[in-house]
Structures are given as C-alpha cells and as structure tokens.
Design an enzyme around this catalytic site. Structure first.
Site, PDB file in Angstrom:
ATOM      1  N   HIS A 163     -84.567  40.617  16.072  1.00 50.97           N
ATOM      2  CA  HIS A 163     -84.429  39.778  17.294  1.00 50.97           C
ATOM      3  C   HIS A 163     -84.995  38.690  16.959  1.00 50.97           C
ATOM      4  O   HIS A 163     -84.580  37.695  17.549  1.00 50.97           O
ATOM      5  CB  HIS A 163     -84.583  40.587  18.273  1.00 50.97           C
ATOM      6  CG  HIS A 163     -83.448  41.501  18.437  1.00 50.97           C
ATOM      7  ND1 HIS A 163     -82.194  41.522  19.545  1.00 50.97           N
ATOM      8  CD2 HIS A 163     -83.279  42.807  18.112  1.00 50.97           C
ATOM      9  CE1 HIS A 163     -81.635  42.788  19.450  1.00 50.97           C
ATOM     10  NE2 HIS A 163     -82.315  43.417  18.705  1.00 50.97           N
ATOM     11  N   ASP A 371     -88.057  30.033  18.206  1.00 49.52           N
ATOM     12  CA  ASP A 371     -87.238  31.296  18.796  1.00 49.52           C
ATOM     13  C   ASP A 371     -86.039  31.699  17.951  1.00 49.52           C
ATOM     14  O   ASP A 371     -85.290  30.807  17.367  1.00 49.52           O
ATOM     15  CB  ASP A 371     -86.743  30.752  20.120  1.00 49.52           C
ATOM     16  CG  ASP A 371     -86.719  31.964  21.209  1.00 49.52           C
ATOM     17  OD1 ASP A 371     -86.910  33.016  21.065  1.00 49.52           O
ATOM     18  OD2 ASP A 371     -86.895  31.435  22.491  1.00 49.52           O
TER      19      ASP A 371
END
Length: 467
Positions: A163, A371
């Site tokens: 992720h 991110d």
C-alpha cells in the site's frame, strides 16, 4: 487442510474494532475504511477468513466469526509491538520506503522480532487455508510472509499488495538483510503496487540483488513465474456518496461554515500526524501567505485535522511539538479575539464528520512529501457531488497520476505550495467545476471494488486479466 477456508486475507490488523455495547460488554464491530469495505464482502461470500492482530498488546482473543467473516487473531506481546511494529515496520521500513523523509533506524533486535512475527502470521495462515486456497497478504509489515507461507504451503495461490511506495534500488540496497526481504516478496505469485514505477523498481531489484532476469512485468524465481504489476487502490465511492447525500451531514457542513465564518474561504488538510504528510510545510506556506498579505484572517481560514499516529515513536512526538508550536505562532501573530487563522485538531474524526468538512471546504490541501496513493484526495472528490471545491495535490502521491486536474504542487518547495494555494483560491468557478467533473469521473470509474476484483482476477490468470 481440506476443511480450511478457500480465501484468506492476511493483514497486520483484523477488520474489526473492539467496542463497548449498550450493556457494557465488549463486542466487535467492522472497522471503517476502503480495504475492509472491498475485501469483507469477498471474504463473506467465499467462506473466507481474515488473519491479523486485534490491535491490543497481550490480547489472547481466540478465533471467532464477526459479520460473516472468520477471524484468526495473531497475538502480539508488548515487546512485539515495540520491536516488530513501532520498530522495524515504522522506524526502519516506513521511512526508507518513503524516500528517507526521516532517517531510518536499524536495529538487529527489531529485525529478529519482525521475522518472528511474520513467521507467526505465516503459520496462522497455513493453518486456516484450504487446499489450493487463494491468500492475499497486505503491506509493509508482512514483507516476509509470502515466502514463509510458500515454504509451509506450496499448494496456495499467494498475492501480495504493497500500500506504500516501493523505493528505488539505491535506497532499498541500504536495508540490512535486504535479500531476505526481497525473497519474502518473491514468495508471492503476484506482487501488486500502487504505481508502475514501483513495480519496475521491484523487478530491477530482482535483477540487481539476486541476478534474476526480469522480462516485461514478470520474473522467474525458483521455477515459478512472479508477476509484478500496478493496481492503484481506490475508495468505497458508494459509501462516500451516501454520506455526502445525508441531510444530517449536509446540516453539519452548513454549521461548520457558519462557525468558521460564512464570508471566509476554508482551506482543509486531513492527515495522520506523520512526517511524510507534509503538514509542517503546508502550515509554513499558509503562514507566509498571511505574512505577505496574499490572504488575510478575515478572508481565509485553515483547518488542519491531524489524526494521532504512532505517538510512542520519538520522531512523531517531535513532529507534533513542531506543528503545534508553528500553529500557535501563526495564530498569535495574525489572529483576533474569537477568530484565528488556523484551527488545528489533533484528534480522530468520524467518517460523517470528515465528509461534512469536505462539503464545507473551498480548497482541499493534500500535499504529502511522499505517499503511495492518498485516499483522502479521492474521498474529497467523491464527496463533491456539487462539483464545487478545488484540490491542491502533491506531485509525489500516487493519486496525482489519476487526479491530474488538481492543482499539482511540489510540497518540498514552500513557494510552489503557496502558488498552488493561491491558484486554487483564485480559480474561476467554471474552471473549478470542469476540473472537479473530470476527477469525479475518474474516481467513479475506478472504485475500491473494481481494484479488488482486478487484482484477484490477475492473480487467478495474469494473461487474461485486464492490465
């Protein structure tokens, strides 16, 4: 093994939270969040199980069924939490995989705890999986599990999804026991990433570190073909849309606008309090805009929601102190009685409260330094059924590749952050509407359910599945 479960999810946390019922007793309720929303129905309908930690140290909760899903808790001691989770996972792997935004800490005892806990997860999974089951392992806390599970149960079909970002070869090579971590991932049949460059980094590393010969999106390892491909994760669009249409949420949004000042435009940041999220740089940029007179306390207000995160880790404690000091300075210099330029909320907010904030917002600030994806950006876009509002988005998020109609900025450059904020505030309404319409179409076309189905279809047959 034939009486086990045909589909098993393996993640650091179980998909449930412990709550206190009306009778004062303890009970389990399903956790909020896109991953649980996407995988819980699949686990339920396929007779599946979920292997994970309850979130509490020294918790001896046994296997049980919640919301139609079989839960197999993996216990962690307080020392495990300290060394495996806060140590190796979040003080070593996390900063290195986020381009060294903070310096990683390397400790032998952390690596040993990480290996021991990963083995415990693998053994628990091997116990509950049926013959030939599909197993989906998730995220950076469990990088060693695929290979460990493969050695225990070679009959399984194993997928892994990361992720967070996967670093360039040069950064990954800094990790002690680096080859062991790479071999851990190569235990999977399919390794999924947020962005194509991450998959390329992984394949290049397999060649550089292990001397393998990657070809296209796959590599042969120990007689098996391992596929590495990007599957950008998304959100539960239907749930966000439902909340945005809720009259109570809309009423709360109107109340927030009134409380903050109907004549003021609202800038909003919603992040975990993490050094990768760029909160310091964002607050600094807003402070400089006030100092320069580009915005004023009478015209604009910044609301920053900072969800508490890993507060036992020293780097996070120091970040909190720096952010709160800067917020205090700005409010002291530019505020007035009953009217401050920055509202800083160091607290968690419910999904309903967050969507109310999204609806009240003029400019959403999503400006991480790094991110893997950033689902807040997608939640904001999904919530804006009115096609109003603007999104200022970091170039260094996975979301920037999909939401390229946002006002893209370099969060490492305070001047560029300021430029993006002012451009979003000054953009004509018709331009903001066009940008939002395009972003909403993208988010609606790629929700979390499609993400999960696409990953599992590829795991089942990499050549037939949509790329």
């Amino acid at each position: 093994m034939g009486d086990g479960y045909s589909f098993v999810v393996v993640a650091n946390r179980l998909p449930v939270d412990r709550t206190t019922g009306e009778d004062g007793g303890q009970q389990w309720t399903r956790s909020p969040g896109g991953l649980v929303s996407a995988l819980a129905p699949i686990a339920r309908t396929s007779g599946g199980a979920w292997v994970g930690w309850t979130g509490a140290a020294d918790d001896d909760t046994g296997p049980q069924e919640v919301d139609g899903i079989q839960l197999r808790p993996v216990p962690l001691s307080a020392q495990d939490v300290d060394q495996y989770y806060e140590g190796q996972s979040n003080s070593t792997i996390w900063p290195l995989f986020h381009d060294l935004v903070e310096q990683p800490v390397h400790r032998r005892e952390w690596r040993q705890a990480y290996e021991a806990v990963n083995r415990r997860f693998a053994e628990a999974t091997a116990e509950v999986a049926a013959d030939g089951a599909t197993v989906w392992v998730h995220d950076y806390q469990l990088l060693l599990v695929p290979a460990m599970l493969r050695s225990l149960r070679p009959d399984l079909r194993i997928g892994f999804f990361l992720h967070i970002p996967f670093p360039p070869v040069e950064l990954f090579m800094q990790l002690p026991r680096r080859a062991e971590l790479l071999r851990g991932l190569l235990g999977a049949d399919l390794v999924g990433f947020q962005r194509p460059l991450a998959a390329q980094n992984f394949l290049q590393l397999a060649g550089r570190l292990l001397g393998l010969q990657p070809h296209d999106d796959r590599v042969c390892y120990e007689g098996r073909t391992v596929v590495a491909r990007a599957f950008p994760i998304s959100i539960d669009v239907g749930e966000i849309d439902r909340l945005a249409a809720d009259p109570d949420v809309q009423l709360e949004s109107e109340r927030l606008r009134a409380d903050l000042g109907d004549n003021r435009r609202l800038l909003l940041g919603v992040d975990r309090l993490d050094y990768t999220k760029g909160i310091e740089q964002r607050v600094e940029a807003f402070g400089e805009l006030l100092a320069e007179g580009a915005v004023s306390n009478d015209e604009v207000v910044l609301v920053q929601v900072a969800t508490p995160s890993r507060m036992r880790v020293a780097q996070y404690q120091q970040l909190r102190e720096r952010v709160e000091r800067e917020v205090g300075r700005i409010n002291g210099e530019y505020g007035a009685v009953g009217r401050v330029p920055v509202h800083y909320l160091f607290q968690s907010r419910s999904p309903e409260e967050l969507v109310a904030l999204y609806l009240a917002t003029d400019v959403m600030l999503v400006t991480p330094l790094r991110d893997g994806m950033n689902l807040v950006a997608k939640e904001f876009v999904a919530a804006r059924r009115d096609e109003l509002g603007a999104l200022v988005l970091s170039e260094f998020t996975g979301a920037a590749a999909e939401l390229d109609d946002a006002f893209l900025v370099n969060p490492h450059d305070v001047e560029d952050l300021k430029r993006g904020m002012v451009a979003a505030l000054d953009a004509p309404p018709d331009e903001r509407a066009v940008r939002m319409r395009r972003m909403r179409a993208r988010v609606h076309g790629h929700d979390v359910d499609r993400w999960a189905r696409q990953f599992l279809a590829t795991l089942d047959d990499p050549d037939r599945a949509e790329t």
